[in-house]
Write a protein that holds these residues in place. Sequence first.
Motif, PDB file in Angstrom:
ATOM      1  N   LEU A 149      57.958   8.708  75.417  1.00 26.20           N
ATOM      2  CA  LEU A 149      58.752   9.223  76.517  1.00 26.20           C
ATOM      3  C   LEU A 149      58.217   8.684  77.841  1.00 26.20           C
ATOM      4  O   LEU A 149      57.061   8.288  77.950  1.00 26.20           O
ATOM      5  N   ARG A 192      65.970  14.539  91.294  1.00 29.56           N
ATOM      6  CA  ARG A 192      66.789  14.244  90.106  1.00 29.56           C
ATOM      7  C   ARG A 192      65.960  13.805  88.907  1.00 29.56           C
ATOM      8  O   ARG A 192      66.267  14.166  87.767  1.00 29.56           O
ATOM      9  N   ALA A 196      65.469  15.794  85.292  1.00 31.83           N
ATOM     10  CA  ALA A 196      65.766  15.115  84.026  1.00 31.83           C
ATOM     11  C   ALA A 196      64.718  15.404  82.965  1.00 31.83           C
ATOM     12  O   ALA A 196      65.001  15.356  81.766  1.00 31.83           O
ATOM     13  N   VAL A 199      62.418  11.901  79.055  1.00 25.91           N
ATOM     14  CA  VAL A 199      63.493  11.110  78.452  1.00 25.91           C
ATOM     15  C   VAL A 199      62.911   9.814  77.917  1.00 25.91           C
ATOM     16  O   VAL A 199      61.806   9.408  78.273  1.00 25.91           O
ATOM     17  N   GLY A 200      63.671   9.148  77.053  1.00 28.19           N
ATOM     18  CA  GLY A 200      63.262   7.855  76.529  1.00 28.19           C
ATOM     19  C   GLY A 200      63.518   6.746  77.526  1.00 28.19           C
ATOM     20  O   GLY A 200      64.126   6.949  78.581  1.00 28.19           O
ATOM     21  N   ALA A 202      65.508   4.115  77.545  1.00 29.07           N
ATOM     22  CA  ALA A 202      66.878   3.722  77.860  1.00 29.07           C
ATOM     23  C   ALA A 202      67.500   4.683  78.865  1.00 29.07           C
ATOM     24  O   ALA A 202      68.103   4.268  79.862  1.00 29.07           O
ATOM     25  N   GLU A 203      67.357   5.989  78.622  1.00 26.51           N
ATOM     26  CA  GLU A 203      67.927   6.973  79.533  1.00 26.51           C
ATOM     27  C   GLU A 203      67.200   6.956  80.873  1.00 26.51           C
ATOM     28  O   GLU A 203      67.819   7.097  81.934  1.00 26.51           O
ATOM     29  N   ALA A 204      65.884   6.773  80.846  1.00 28.39           N
ATOM     30  CA  ALA A 204      65.115   6.716  82.097  1.00 28.39           C
ATOM     31  C   ALA A 204      65.549   5.542  82.955  1.00 28.39           C
ATOM     32  O   ALA A 204      65.690   5.667  84.181  1.00 28.39           O
ATOM     33  N   THR A 205      65.770   4.390  82.332  1.00 30.28           N
ATOM     34  CA  THR A 205      66.207   3.209  83.066  1.00 30.28           C
ATOM     35  C   THR A 205      67.584   3.437  83.679  1.00 30.28           C
ATOM     36  O   THR A 205      67.845   3.046  84.820  1.00 30.28           O
ATOM     37  N   ARG A 206      68.461   4.073  82.908  1.00 27.00           N
ATOM     38  CA  ARG A 206      69.813   4.371  83.417  1.00 27.00           C
ATOM     39  C   ARG A 206      69.747   5.309  84.626  1.00 27.00           C
ATOM     40  O   ARG A 206      70.392   5.079  85.653  1.00 27.00           O
ATOM     41  N   LEU A 207      68.951   6.375  84.506  1.00 26.99           N
ATOM     42  CA  LEU A 207      68.817   7.338  85.593  1.00 26.99           C
ATOM     43  C   LEU A 207      68.258   6.687  86.854  1.00 26.99           C
ATOM     44  O   LEU A 207      68.747   6.912  87.961  1.00 26.99           O
ATOM     45  N   GLU A 210      70.787   4.448  88.547  1.00 29.79           N
ATOM     46  CA  GLU A 210      71.784   5.276  89.227  1.00 29.79           C
ATOM     47  C   GLU A 210      71.244   5.795  90.557  1.00 29.79           C
ATOM     48  O   GLU A 210      71.953   5.794  91.568  1.00 29.79           O
TER      49      GLU A 210
END
Length: 235
Positions: A149, A192, A196, A199-200, A202-207, A210
């Motif tokens: 994570l 933000r 959150a 998170v892994g 992929a989701e961390a990079t997306r967040l 954004e």
Amino acid sequence: MKIGIVGAGKVGGGLGKLWARAGHEVFFSSRHPSQLNLLVEQAGPGACSGTVAEAAEFGEMILFSPNFWSVDDALEATGSLEGKTVVDVTNPLEWNPNGRIVRSLPGSTTAGEELAKKLPKANIVKSFSTVPASFIPHAFYRPGRLQRLVVFYCGDNPVAKVIVHGLIADCGFVGLDAGPLLLARELEAPGRLHRAGLVGIAEATRLLKEIVESVHLGPLPPRVFDQPAYAGELS
């Protein structure tokens, strides 16, 4: 590396044990150093304990993790920490008279930025403020990168950030650079990235993408937190 832990509670104590297991020398400290014997025993070889001033002298890197309302007392003991990398774990929260947890700084600033003002000769990196203390002991048991994570970090000194990135990996997480120290507002409550949680990659990079694309640097709200959710994290 020699690591000084200022505030060996659930977060500082948990991370220190993981770093000792990874081969670092760890010096635990608190206002009551005589109560740290069990923690040192659990951490194993390479760990010791003493006063906050001794930890500040010992560490090449300082994990700064006192309760937020004890920050000034801790800094009085540490001194300037000139030239050292200081990882600020604190969240600017305190109890209000109604027994609720509220943000204790104006919305125009952050705990990380305020610490940098108080320690102008140190290299401040904000990190681990998004990690629940209860999860830290389990991080080491996720050996695969895809299982790990993310721990976000931000700061203004590139060398200090490289050091912190490596130490994040050493305790079982994946580090992700969230930019300059100004972005500490997103890593601290109620930012933000703090909301959150864990998170892994992929989701961390997306967040993070954004947030970078729509950074809002207005005042943070004085958000009120329910007592049960955060009481355990402040000890």
